[in-house]
Design a protein around this motif. Structure first.
Motif: not given
Ligand SMILES: [Fe+2]
Length: 275
Positions: A103, A114, A268
């Protein structure tokens, strides 16, 4: 003093463990420390039956550090939760993240991790897979490890959050996001383990290489990501949670039941600059 009820069961050889006996909405410091240690060891942890409110989902994330607000993805910001990204698909919106990626590596300090929660899970299919970039790195010869350890890669949004699909009018942060450089091999800031840190969603090329050299080397490394022995796979149920270390893993959805309603919510956690 009560006996600890938390149990951690590995689900695959390279990474991944399922944790039971905890309520993530109500964690004391000792239990959090056990979860944190298990997370560093197993790279991705799974939990079942965690019916977390948005507030508790965010509070669990904040135990690890400040939360990131994603520059592009749709969130629950209208309800006061800009930190909660919504990833939703069904027959009319068959979009899923069905390619390997880490990510948000297109910023200087990509996320530490996350926490993804299934709000609606498909009856079958729609699993998520993770791959250990530690295991991939450790599978390489000393010679290849040395070569990669001296390299730097360029990351940007051109392939995944392109200017045409996510224009600056709607995403004013995007012009503050030039391409960034990260080491091809990073050292985990907490475990000290080395991990490969390139991914096909956001890595554009290896600095200082001709295009063909870069494409060939990255293609070789990406081919290793999906090797079954380096991966684990998780089947979602409503209120399942996955917590992954974004510094040493890649993940992808399995797009094998696109018509089913699947709604995931993610917080996140901000990370540091890879080195
Ligand atoms: Fe992702």
């Amino acid at each position: 003093m009560t006996a600890p009820t938390l149990s951690v069961t590995r689900i695959a050889g390279a990474l991944g463990a399922e944790v039971s006996g905890v309520d993530l909405g109500d964690l004391d410091d000792t239990t959090f420390a056990q979860i944190h240690a298990a997370w560093l060891e197993h790279q991705v942890l799974f939990f079942r039956d965690q019916d977390l409110s948005p507030e508790r989902h965010k509070a669990f994330g904040r135990r690890f550090g400040p939360l990131q607000i994603h520059p592009f993805l749709h969130s629950r910001k209208d309800e006061g939760h800009p930190e909660i990204v919504i990833l939703e698909s069904d027959a009319d919106r068959p979009a899923v993240a069905a390619g390997w990626h880490t990510d948000v590596t297109f910023v200087e300090s990509p996320p530490m991790g996350s926490i993804l929660r299934a709000v609606e899970a498909p009856p079958f299919g729609g699993d998520t897979m993770w791959s250990s970039m530690v295991a991939v790195y450790e599978s390489l010869s000393d010679t290849m490890q040395r070569l990669l350890s001296g390299l730097v890669a360029i990351h940007d949004t051109a392939r995944t959050f392109s200017r045409s699909a996510y224009p600056a009018e709607k995403h004013p942060d995007r012009d503050a996001m030039p391409s960034v450089e990260h080491p091809v091999v990073r050292t985990h800031p907490e475990t000290g383990r080395k991990a490969l840190f390139v991914n096909p969603a956001f890595t554009s090329r290896i600095k200082g290489m001709r295009r063909r050299e870069s494409e060939t080397l990255l293609g070789f490394l990406y081919g290793l990501t999906g090797t079954p022995e380096f991966t684990c796979r998780f089947h979602w149920q409503k209120n399942s949670i996955a917590l992954w270390d974004n510094r040493c893993t890649q993940h992808r959805a399995v797009a094998d039941n696109l018509a089913a309603h699947r709604r995931m919510e993610r917080v996140t956690i901000e990370g540091d600059r890879p080195r």
